[in-house]
Design a protein around this motif. Structure first.
Motif, PDB file in Angstrom:
ATOM      1  N   VAL A  24      52.007  96.127  53.229  1.00 24.50           N
ATOM      2  CA  VAL A  24      52.574  95.551  54.454  1.00 24.50           C
ATOM      3  C   VAL A  24      51.849  94.261  54.825  1.00 24.50           C
ATOM      4  O   VAL A  24      52.466  93.283  55.252  1.00 24.50           O
ATOM      5  N   GLU A  25      50.534  94.242  54.641  1.00 18.28           N
ATOM      6  CA  GLU A  25      49.723  93.098  55.086  1.00 18.28           C
ATOM      7  C   GLU A  25      49.616  91.985  54.031  1.00 18.28           C
ATOM      8  O   GLU A  25      48.996  90.952  54.300  1.00 18.28           O
ATOM      9  N   ALA A  26      50.208  92.175  52.866  1.00 18.15           N
ATOM     10  CA  ALA A  26      50.077  91.148  51.805  1.00 18.15           C
ATOM     11  C   ALA A  26      50.928  89.927  52.119  1.00 18.15           C
ATOM     12  O   ALA A  26      51.998  90.033  52.722  1.00 18.15           O
ATOM     13  N   ASP A  27      50.450  88.758  51.703  1.00 15.62           N
ATOM     14  CA  ASP A  27      51.259  87.533  51.764  1.00 15.62           C
ATOM     15  C   ASP A  27      52.279  87.590  50.622  1.00 15.62           C
ATOM     16  O   ASP A  27      52.203  88.468  49.754  1.00 15.62           O
ATOM     17  N   SER A  28      53.198  86.613  50.601  1.00 15.24           N
ATOM     18  CA  SER A  28      54.252  86.643  49.570  1.00 15.24           C
ATOM     19  C   SER A  28      53.666  86.534  48.154  1.00 15.24           C
ATOM     20  O   SER A  28      54.267  86.996  47.190  1.00 15.24           O
ATOM     21  N   ASP A  29      52.456  85.968  48.030  1.00 13.45           N
ATOM     22  CA  ASP A  29      51.840  85.884  46.699  1.00 13.45           C
ATOM     23  C   ASP A  29      51.011  87.134  46.367  1.00 13.45           C
ATOM     24  O   ASP A  29      50.306  87.176  45.356  1.00 13.45           O
ATOM     25  N   GLY A  30      51.075  88.157  47.251  1.00  6.10           N
ATOM     26  CA  GLY A  30      50.352  89.405  46.987  1.00  6.10           C
ATOM     27  C   GLY A  30      48.901  89.373  47.449  1.00  6.10           C
ATOM     28  O   GLY A  30      48.203  90.387  47.415  1.00  6.10           O
ATOM     29  N   LYS A  31      48.432  88.196  47.903  1.00  3.99           N
ATOM     30  CA  LYS A  31      47.042  88.096  48.382  1.00  3.99           C
ATOM     31  C   LYS A  31      46.994  88.428  49.879  1.00  3.99           C
ATOM     32  O   LYS A  31      48.046  88.663  50.493  1.00  3.99           O
ATOM     33  N   HIS A  32      45.795  88.413  50.441  1.00  6.79           N
ATOM     34  CA  HIS A  32      45.651  88.807  51.854  1.00  6.79           C
ATOM     35  C   HIS A  32      44.986  87.710  52.687  1.00  6.79           C
ATOM     36  O   HIS A  32      44.195  87.993  53.588  1.00  6.79           O
ATOM     37  N   TYR A 147      25.503  80.277  55.221  1.00  3.53           N
ATOM     38  CA  TYR A 147      26.762  80.162  54.480  1.00  3.53           C
ATOM     39  C   TYR A 147      27.928  80.455  55.424  1.00  3.53           C
ATOM     40  O   TYR A 147      27.978  81.542  56.009  1.00  3.53           O
ATOM     41  N   CYS A 148      28.862  79.502  55.545  1.00  2.33           N
ATOM     42  CA  CYS A 148      30.046  79.754  56.366  1.00  2.33           C
ATOM     43  C   CYS A 148      31.156  80.247  55.440  1.00  2.33           C
ATOM     44  O   CYS A 148      31.914  79.454  54.859  1.00  2.33           O
ATOM     45  N   ALA A 149      31.235  81.563  55.266  1.00  3.28           N
ATOM     46  CA  ALA A 149      32.195  82.147  54.307  1.00  3.28           C
ATOM     47  C   ALA A 149      32.407  83.615  54.623  1.00  3.28           C
ATOM     48  O   ALA A 149      31.577  84.256  55.283  1.00  3.28           O
ATOM     49  N   GLY A 150      33.524  84.147  54.114  1.00  7.55           N
ATOM     50  CA  GLY A 150      33.780  85.588  54.206  1.00  7.55           C
ATOM     51  C   GLY A 150      33.161  86.293  53.011  1.00  7.55           C
ATOM     52  O   GLY A 150      32.952  85.670  51.952  1.00  7.55           O
ATOM     53  N   LEU A 151      32.891  87.584  53.187  1.00  8.04           N
ATOM     54  CA  LEU A 151      32.272  88.362  52.103  1.00  8.04           C
ATOM     55  C   LEU A 151      33.141  88.402  50.853  1.00  8.04           C
ATOM     56  O   LEU A 151      32.633  88.508  49.738  1.00  8.04           O
ATOM     57  N   GLN A 152      34.459  88.330  51.042  1.00 14.64           N
ATOM     58  CA  GLN A 152      35.384  88.454  49.906  1.00 14.64           C
ATOM     59  C   GLN A 152      35.349  87.241  48.995  1.00 14.64           C
ATOM     60  O   GLN A 152      35.843  87.295  47.877  1.00 14.64           O
ATOM     61  N   GLU A 153      34.762  86.121  49.489  1.00 22.72           N
ATOM     62  CA  GLU A 153      34.805  84.885  48.698  1.00 22.72           C
ATOM     63  C   GLU A 153      33.414  84.378  48.326  1.00 22.72           C
ATOM     64  O   GLU A 153      33.289  83.359  47.656  1.00 22.72           O
ATOM     65  N   HIS A 154      32.367  85.060  48.770  1.00 21.11           N
ATOM     66  CA  HIS A 154      31.012  84.541  48.581  1.00 21.11           C
ATOM     67  C   HIS A 154      30.476  84.835  47.172  1.00 21.11           C
ATOM     68  O   HIS A 154      30.633  85.938  46.669  1.00 21.11           O
ATOM     69  N   ASP A 177      38.751  94.174  47.618  1.00 19.18           N
ATOM     70  CA  ASP A 177      37.608  93.278  47.837  1.00 19.18           C
ATOM     71  C   ASP A 177      36.335  94.058  48.169  1.00 19.18           C
ATOM     72  O   ASP A 177      35.226  93.628  47.830  1.00 19.18           O
ATOM     73  N   PHE A 178      36.480  95.196  48.836  1.00 14.32           N
ATOM     74  CA  PHE A 178      35.346  96.083  49.130  1.00 14.32           C
ATOM     75  C   PHE A 178      34.691  96.490  47.819  1.00 14.32           C
ATOM     76  O   PHE A 178      33.466  96.397  47.642  1.00 14.32           O
TER      77      PHE A 178
END
Ligand SMILES: C[S@@+](CC[C@H](N)C(=O)[O-])C[C@H]1O[C@@H](n2cnc3c(N)ncnc32)[C@H](O)[C@@H]1O
Length: 266
Positions: A24-32, A147-154, A177-178
């Protein structure tokens, strides 16, 4: 296992499994990306203070830090004793650091250097100012990288950390991502390094909060994700004396498993 977990949000919507939520929460490309951006937008609008990062329950900070310190001292006794004797320099990373509360109250008293990671720019800027301006009595450590970033991208600097502290921010991560976070974070640890997770816990399944785009998981759900991430849970401890009107809070001390034959941690 997590396929059997049911959840709901505050608007009366039921989910039969986490996979249904993530679809439900995915974008059209399947990412979040939208899911993650909503969380950062929420935090961009909150007051940059202890009370703001604690959702209006600023008075719980001392209780929180007291139990965190007890678990840190128990889990890292050997490393901290070596640091006390001047035999070791310790470095920590405070993740989802907000205004630097955990660093200021806990980590900088035990580690020589603390890096901060936080995706909301105004919270991170405030953390930087607070930590350079305030004169905490005899802190051991200085603040290192911000670091200005989210855990999913660090991307974690290889082998840098004795401890990675992840408090009240795993609830923003998708399950995928967890799980991958623990593989990436393990690469950032020294050989005897540990990951500390402190998180809100619901009684069963999961509870979605549409306001800040978060997911509070049950203890069973958390343990299932740790299992899928292939890490070992050394301690699983309930926060004591916590206000009854709030979610239960648990602390997990995590050790990556060593890959057989490679000497590498995963
Ligand atoms: C409840 S506050 C906790 C702040 C701090 N850990 C503390 O205990 O004082 C949640 C923090 O998680 C951050 N956050 C939101 N999304 C995140 C993400 N994807 N990765 C890391 N942190 C995130 C927020 O910006 C906010 O600073």
């Amino acid at each position: 296992m997590s396929g059997n977990l049911k959840g709901h949000d505050g608007e009366g919507r039921e989910f039969h499994s986490p996979d249904e939520l993530w679809a439900v929460e995915a974008d059209s490309d399947g990412k979040h990306n939208t899911w993650y951006q909503k969380a950062v937008s929420y935090w961009d609008q909150q007051e940059a203070s202890y009370n703001g990062v604690l959702g209006g329950f600023g008075y719980t900070s001392d209780l929180d830090v007291r139990d965190s310190r007890a678990l840190l001292l128990k889990s890292m006794r050997v490393q901290l004793e070596a640091a006390d004797k001047g035999q070791r320099q310790l470095t920590a990373l405070d993740c989802g650091a907000g205004v630097g509360r955990v660093t200021e109250q806990l980590l900088r008293h035990h580690f020589h250097a603390v890096d901060l990671l936080e995706p909301s720019r105004h919270l991170l800027d405030t953390a930087g100012k607070n930590l350079s301006a305030r004169t905490v009595p005899q802190p051991r450590g200085t603040v290192g990288n911000l670091y200005c970033a989210g855990l999913q991208e660090h991307n974690f600097e290889p082998g840098r950390y004795d401890a990675i502290w992840i408090q009240w921010c795993l609830l923003y991560l998708t399950d995928v991502d967890f799980i991958t976070l623990f593989h990436r974070a393990a690469a950032g640890l020294k050989p005897d390094g540990l990951i500390f997770v402190k998180e809100n816990i619901c009684k069963e399944g999961f509870v979605v909060d549409k306001d800040d785009s978060s997911l509070t998981r049950s203890n069973t759900y958390m343990l299932d994700l740790f299992e899928r991430a292939g890490v070992q849970v050394l301690y699983n401890v309930k926060q004591r004396n916590w206000p009854k009107e709030l979610f239960e809070v648990r602390m997990y001390v995590i050790k990556p498993r060593v890959q057989e034959g490679s000497g590498m941690q995963t």
